[in-house]
Scaffold this motif. Structure first.
Motif, PDB file in Angstrom:
ATOM      1  N   ARG A 297     103.175  44.275 100.347  1.00  0.00           N
ATOM      2  CA  ARG A 297     103.588  44.573  98.984  1.00  0.00           C
ATOM      3  C   ARG A 297     102.388  44.465  98.053  1.00  0.00           C
ATOM      4  O   ARG A 297     101.694  43.438  98.033  1.00  0.00           O
ATOM      5  N   VAL A 298     102.153  45.528  97.286  1.00  0.00           N
ATOM      6  CA  VAL A 298     100.984  45.619  96.419  1.00  0.00           C
ATOM      7  C   VAL A 298     101.449  45.877  94.994  1.00  0.00           C
ATOM      8  O   VAL A 298     102.209  46.814  94.741  1.00  0.00           O
ATOM      9  N   PHE A 299     101.009  45.051  94.073  1.00  0.00           N
ATOM     10  CA  PHE A 299     101.292  45.249  92.649  1.00  0.00           C
ATOM     11  C   PHE A 299     100.014  45.771  92.003  1.00  0.00           C
ATOM     12  O   PHE A 299      98.970  45.130  92.070  1.00  0.00           O
TER      13      PHE A 299
ATOM     14  N   GLY B  64     104.331  48.122  89.854  1.00  0.00           N
ATOM     15  CA  GLY B  64     103.351  47.928  88.803  1.00  0.00           C
ATOM     16  C   GLY B  64     103.401  48.937  87.689  1.00  0.00           C
ATOM     17  O   GLY B  64     104.468  49.443  87.310  1.00  0.00           O
ATOM     18  N   VAL B  65     102.216  49.246  87.154  1.00  0.00           N
ATOM     19  CA  VAL B  65     102.071  50.154  86.013  1.00  0.00           C
ATOM     20  C   VAL B  65     101.018  51.194  86.353  1.00  0.00           C
ATOM     21  O   VAL B  65      99.909  50.845  86.766  1.00  0.00           O
ATOM     22  N   GLY B  66     101.363  52.455  86.185  1.00  0.00           N
ATOM     23  CA  GLY B  66     100.405  53.525  86.471  1.00  0.00           C
ATOM     24  C   GLY B  66     100.861  54.830  85.866  1.00  0.00           C
ATOM     25  O   GLY B  66     101.955  54.934  85.301  1.00  0.00           O
TER      26      GLY B  66
ATOM     27  N   ALA C 123     106.387  39.885  85.962  1.00  0.00           N
ATOM     28  CA  ALA C 123     106.858  40.761  87.049  1.00  0.00           C
ATOM     29  C   ALA C 123     106.110  40.462  88.345  1.00  0.00           C
ATOM     30  O   ALA C 123     106.699  40.476  89.434  1.00  0.00           O
ATOM     31  N   VAL C 124     104.806  40.194  88.237  1.00  0.00           N
ATOM     32  CA  VAL C 124     104.020  39.834  89.427  1.00  0.00           C
ATOM     33  C   VAL C 124     104.531  38.525  90.011  1.00  0.00           C
ATOM     34  O   VAL C 124     104.755  38.398  91.225  1.00  0.00           O
TER      35      VAL C 124
END
Length: 385
Positions: A2-4, A34-36, A79-80
């Motif tokens: 799992r990658v944030f 995440g955010v992107g 969130a992380v």
């Protein structure tokens, strides 16, 4: 796995997308949060809020959005902590990213990776020491950066720049672009006043006045203005009174890959470019497009920058090739008549930059393994016990 991931602007979105693609190649079951932006979303990320909220640059420009950005920092860090990923990867945008990492590290031992080393070789060298308190591993875009990061106590790998992995637009691509935009065989000047609203609002009037002077004796030349999807309307409004019957290249109706291909064709079709300072200089170099770089900031940010910047050039092509091949009109020199003079200089000798651009691409890894894959391998290798 799992990658944030957290990216805050279009260049970071591009880096993040390449990294995600590399991670999926090596770990097919990898999950992303995440955010992107649109490129990262195309790789499987559902962004927690629009990345465009973070595309703010300059002290004065940030102040009106300070409390909103502070809330987003807290929300992202929480969130992380809630999701407990195997790794948090923040991508550029250090004012936002490193604050998120600081909150995460204060409450957990989650591994933190920052993609894009801060330019401590240019200004504020103390940033590396501060960064080392919250970042475990740095992915560097430039070959001379790892020693600066390692000296501060972080792991660091040079992974190359994703721009070197982009295709070079073909003659057919260029011809297709000319037909699509009804350009015929007219000479083309590319204008790139930035990807943030504040940049466009500051630079568009200056760029327009400079082009007015430069095109005075070039009535057949057309001005082409590529931009990012969320800035099309803003850019169109600011360039509508420019000379050269400007064409704003609108990527909104295209899939992300097609939009990138259209942008490369626009760059390659141009005889020369006038661009804001930033990663765009590498994108132009990748298509061998001669350029002039111009940039200014709000007066207060300019005053601070003058006191802190240590280099006599900020353009990445110049830095990587160790030349001054690309003319710069920065801060006080970002004036229409100086920019027009620089455009005249480049127009008279368009081949003068080609060696510097070729050297830059070679130094950044053109012809080698894809930088996104190299970055993914570096992330995974450093995570091994």
């Amino acid at each position: 796995m799992r990658v944030f991931l957290v990216a805050g602007e279009p260049s970071g979105d591009r880096l993040g997308a390449a990294l995600m693609e590399g991670l999926k190649t090596l770990v097919p079951e990898a999950e992303f949060d995440g955010v992107g932006g649109p490129l990262m979303q195309a790789q499987g990320l559902t962004s927690r809020f629009p990345m465009s909220e973070l595309s703010v640059m300059g002290l004065v420009e940030v102040l009106p959005k300070f409390f909103h950005l502070k809330r987003r920092i807290a929300e992202t860090a929480q969130a992380v902590l809630d999701t407990q990923p195997d790794v948090l990867i923040t991508i550029d945008s250090p004012d936002f990213s490193l604050r998120v990492a600081k909150l995460v590290k204060a409450s957990s031992d989650i591994r933190t990776v920052h993609y894009v080393a801060p330019s401590v070789w240019a200004w504020r060298p103390g940033r590396a020491d501060k960064m080392a308190k919250v970042i475990d591993h740095v992915l560097a875009l430039l070959p001379f950066e790892p020693p600066y990061m390692e000296r501060a106590g972080m792991e660091c790998d040079f992974v190359g720049h994703p721009v070197v992995n982009e295709p070079i637009a073909s003659d057919q691509d260029i011809q297709n672009f000319r037909v699509e935009q009804d350009l015929g065989d007219a000479p083309i000047v590319l204008a790139l006043p930035g990807s943030r609203r504040g940049e466009v609002e500051r630079l568009a009037p200056i760029f327009g006045a400079a082009l007015q002077k430069f095109l005075m004796d070039r009535p057949d030349t057309r001005v082409v203005v590529p931009t990012v999807a969320h800035m099309v309307d803003v850019v169109a409004e600011h360039v509508r009174n420019w000379p050269g019957n400007p064409i704003v290249v609108d990527p909104r109706e295209l899939p992300s890959d097609d939009a990138q291909a259209q942008k490369r064709a626009a760059f390659a079709a141009a005889d020369l470019a006038l661009a804001a300072s930033g990663t765009v200089s590498l994108e132009l170099a990748a298509q061998a497009t001669p350029m002039v770089i111009a940039y200014n900031l709000n007066w207060l940010t300019t005053l601070i920058a003058k006191r802190m910047v240590k280099l006599d050039t900020v353009t990445l092509v110049n830095l990587v090739s160790d030349t001054h091949a690309v003319p710069e009109c920065l801060l006080d020199d970002c004036q229409p008549f100086k920019i027009a003079e620089a455009l005249e200089q480049v127009a008279a000798m368009p081949d003068a930059q080609h060696q510097a651009m070729a050297t830059t691409m070679e130094q950044l890894g053109r012809g080698g393994e894809a930088p996104g894959l190299r970055a993914a391998k570096a992330v995974l290798d450093r995570m091994k016990p």
